[in-house]
Enzyme design. Sequence first.
Site: not given
Length: 475
Positions: A112, A142, A215, A217, A272, A274
């Site tokens: 991001h 991410d 910042g 991140s 899978l 589900v």
Amino acid sequence: MTQYKTTGAMIFTLLMWLMLSSAVQARGGLPEFTELVAENGDAVVNISTKSKPNEVASSQLPPGMEMPEGTPFDDFFKRFFGDPSQPRAPLPSSLGSGFVLSTDGYILTNHHVIKDADEIIVRFSDRTELVAELLGSDERSDVALLKVDAKGMNLKAVKLGDSNDLKVGEWVLAIGSPFGFDYSATAGIVSALGRSLPSDSYVPFIQTDVAINPGNSGGPLFNLDGEVVGINSQIYSRTGGFMGVSFAIPVDTVMNVVDQIKAQGYVSRGWLGVVIQDVTRELAESFGLDKPRGALVSRVVAESPAEKAGFEAGDVILKFDDRNVDASSDLPPIVGRTEIGKKSTAEIMRNNKKMTLSVIVEELPEDEQIASGAVPRSGEFYNKRLAIEVTDLIVEQRAELGPNQTGVTVRKIESGPAAEAGIVPGDVLLSINNQKIVDAKQFIELVEQLPVDKAIPVLVQRSGTSQFLALKIPE
């Protein structure tokens, strides 16, 4: 008398020594971060991005009004309405953190942080700035992998730890650029492990109380051995700032993504098929379990690996490939990291009896609706390319438009090409690229055929008035 005084003095001295010793031990028991920061600070980088401006600005004059030229009012109009002959100002740049993965120039950050960027700039601790190449990124985890030209640079790389060795209560340290304050260090403890967030079910997040703010991140999370155990990614906040709950992506998840990007340029995950939920105490009793555990299957996605393997609603998945599923949040990361095409086994509880099913794991579809088994309502479709959700016209709308008039209603819109064109929820789309829109299904088919980086006319009816808007899909 003297003997008593001497004995009392000795006791007092002994007590004081014990108190001082306890204080020293208590103080010595706290972690010391100065050496850790000194050794690893140079491996942390600042990430900023830029978006290229459009070639020329569009005039902000009211519709139907033209810019007068060569008149005394020329400067006035340019000042207040913009000069269409001048380039647009660049869009605001995003700011985040990252760290050097290896001395040959590989850099890690969050997806991001660099999303939709035309240019990514990496700034090192010595204030050197380099333009980075985006090798690949993965929105679901991410994680983004960058590469800079490291020739002639003596880069400092981090040491990688094992996030599986983390324990709740363990001290950790973050270094990053909160609010643009470069190389800020904040510390705390691991609050919980294996956290599943609603939008990131394939990442078993590390929860900490380390102060993480905008910042931070993409910056590293260190253990006391100076090893990176995660990438700081998200915060829980009602104010936009730190509130004591932060989340980091475990380094083993990160490196799985990095290895796939290096090998194939993208990330694939096991699927899978589900829809699952937690097992409560009451449900555990009803399903014959000794305690709440496992992932309860509430629905099996049609034509999924689970349906082909014979899974049924009401099954409780207890193990997958011999790995315990203690909570429903444990299952998606386990399946996600399973090799595509591998024959796996699942231990389930069905009708109060344990049994084992064999299933061949397939690749997780890109389409979120297919992956999650979300079934749109009749005549309702979402298009990721335009970031728009449309639905068929209702009887009243058809009557209002007149005989033989068709189209679709915009039900929901997100940031993307449609929003940038000026389309809003409630609009009725009548034609696109000069082709009449019949219904929602046909509209989606038309959108998939649209060219990129070319202005496309869209006829929109809004509040009883029809108008054309220009739509452009970026490359």
